[in-house]
Design an enzyme around this catalytic site. Structure first.
Site, short mmCIF file in Angstrom:
data_model
loop_
_atom_site.label_atom_id
_atom_site.label_comp_id
_atom_site.label_asym_id
_atom_site.label_seq_id
_atom_site.Cartn_x
_atom_site.Cartn_y
_atom_site.Cartn_z
N CYS A 1 -7.05 62.06 12.70
CA CYS A 1 -5.77 61.52 13.16
C CYS A 1 -4.81 62.61 13.61
CB CYS A 1 -5.12 60.69 12.06
SG CYS A 1 -6.27 59.65 11.15
N CYS B 1 0.20 48.94 5.90
CA CYS B 1 -0.86 49.59 6.67
C CYS B 1 -0.51 49.56 8.16
CB CYS B 1 -2.19 48.88 6.47
SG CYS B 1 -2.67 48.63 4.74
N LYS C 1 3.36 52.81 11.62
CA LYS C 1 3.40 51.45 11.08
C LYS C 1 3.76 50.42 12.14
CE LYS C 1 3.38 47.98 8.47
NZ LYS C 1 3.18 47.17 9.66
N HIS D 1 -1.10 53.34 16.02
CA HIS D 1 -1.87 54.53 15.67
C HIS D 1 -3.18 54.61 16.44
CE1 HIS D 1 -3.44 57.87 13.57
NE2 HIS D 1 -4.01 57.24 12.54
#
Length: 390
Positions: free
Chosen positions: A86, A209, A331, A335
């Site tokens: 990431c 998540c 959030k 992502h």
């Protein structure tokens, strides 16, 4: 070494885009970065390119850097791919800054791209899982959410923190993301929504998540020798820090801190000649709500265990003393693994130029971005400065 400056940055919307390829997404991000350069820039003025991508779904794992930049019309320049989970494009920006500061390039392109929503849920879990330790985590059934759930459980047990604090992160970031036209989940949520959502991996529920997203981001970095050709309002890269850590959570001594984040932050502050109290806003890696709480502490915004109080006092709200994730963060903004770090830089660039619209932070001078790979196996921190009267 020479100073390095951000002269342009842009990103696509983050979200589900089934009609887009990784090449077309990166082209859009690149075009938006070019459009943001006040005096413009020609493709043949770019000396090097570094692209961050995990290659989710196995797409173009080899030569994805050249495949993306060739589609932009950047022929003949060095082009490479960085994979650091990431943190891939956070590291690609760091690599571009290094190329410029060393004198190997006067202008470098950094960025990242990922397509994640064209797979089944099980396959998405697999590709997220490769960012963790393989033998003793992924292959024994531990999910990415499960790893962060262990960190959250340890934190809630050790400090004066509750699941409500995790939900407060979601509420704050959704409120910010609702003001961001590029956000994947650009809607507000109530504290009750964020508290009552179904569990994913206890104590983390759905609102704790981030989503899996498609998207791309691009950043143009120039040396002090040529920056004035492109803009009178550059953003200086004041400091960069990066660090690695044991990939497996079970290998670490503590679950309530991410050592790579802490070391990366310390290095960035040292190189910038600044401290945490000098930062006006931050974009931190909130893949899960607990990750934002840990970031507050690892980056020195408060002492260990002090993150819940920052939330209670509204310090990290958009109108607080230290706004965090004005973009909506992972959030709400989303992502897309390979694009996330460069997307943070694009947001910080926009904030420092006063062009963030409804989510604009008041008169910032220093912004910090914090990009984490996996559960902390890698981390990179950039400190950016708005120069006045250059």
């Amino acid at each position: 070494m020479r100073d390095a400056y951000i002269i342009g940055a842009g990103q696509t919307p983050f979200g589900s885009m089934p009609d887009r390829s990784y090449r077309s997404l990166f082209l859009t991000a690149f075009e938006r970065a070019v459009e943001s350069v006040p005096h413009g820039i020609d493709e043949d003025e770019i000396d090097e390119a570094v692209i961050g991508s995990l290659g989710v779904g196995g797409r173009q794992l080899g030569l994805s850097g050249p495949a993306a930049t060739e589609h932009l019309g950047l022929h003949g320049i060095p082009s490479s791919r960085i994979e650091n989970a990431c943190a891939a494009s956070g590291y690609s920006v760091r690599q571009a800054v290094q190329a410029v500061k060393s004198g190997m390039a006067d202008v470098a392109l950094a960025g990242g791209v990922e397509v994640m929503t064209d797979m089944s849920g099980d396959m998405t879990k697999y590709w997220l899982g490769v960012s963790g330790e393989t033998e003793w985590e992924r292959l024994t059934g531990t999910t990415f959410a499960g790893v962060y759930a262990q960190m959250a459980s340890a934190y809630l047990d050790r400090y004066d923190a509750t699941r409500e604090h995790l939900s407060m992160v979601a509420v704050k970031n959704h409120a910010n993301g609702a003001k961001n036209p590029n956000a994947h989940l650009g809607f507000e949520c109530s504290l009750d929504d964020a508290m009552s959502a179904p569990d994913v991996a206890h104590p983390l529920n759905l609102y704790h998540c981030c989503p899996t997203s498609d998207g791309a981001a691009a950043v143009l970095v120039a040396s002090e020798d040529v920056v004035d050709e492109y803009t009178e309002e550059p953003v200086r890269v004041a400091g960069v820090g990066a660090s690695s850590e044991r990939v497996g959570l079970f290998q670490r001594e503590e679950y309530t801190t991410i050592a790579s984040s802490r070391r990366a932050g310390e290095t960035a502050y040292d190189r910038a000649g600044l401290g945490a109290s000098d930062i006006d806003f931050a974009e931190v890696h909130d893949c899960f709500a607990i990750a934002e709480l840990l970031a507050y502490e690892d980056l020195g915004f408060c002492d260990p265990g002090g993150a819940p109080q920052l939330l209670d006092d509204g310090v990290t709200d958009l109108d607080g003393d230290l706004p965090v994730n004005a973009s909506g963060g992972l959030k709400s903004k989303g992502h897309p693994i390979g694009a996330t770090g460069a997307g943070q830089i694009a947001e910080a660039f926009k904030q420092l130029r006063g062009k963030a619209g409804e989510r604009q932070v008041e008169d910032p001078t220093y912004g910090l971005t914090h990009n984490v790979g996996g559960s902390g196996g890698a981390a990179v921190v950039h400190i950016l400065e708005r120069e006045v009267g250059r």
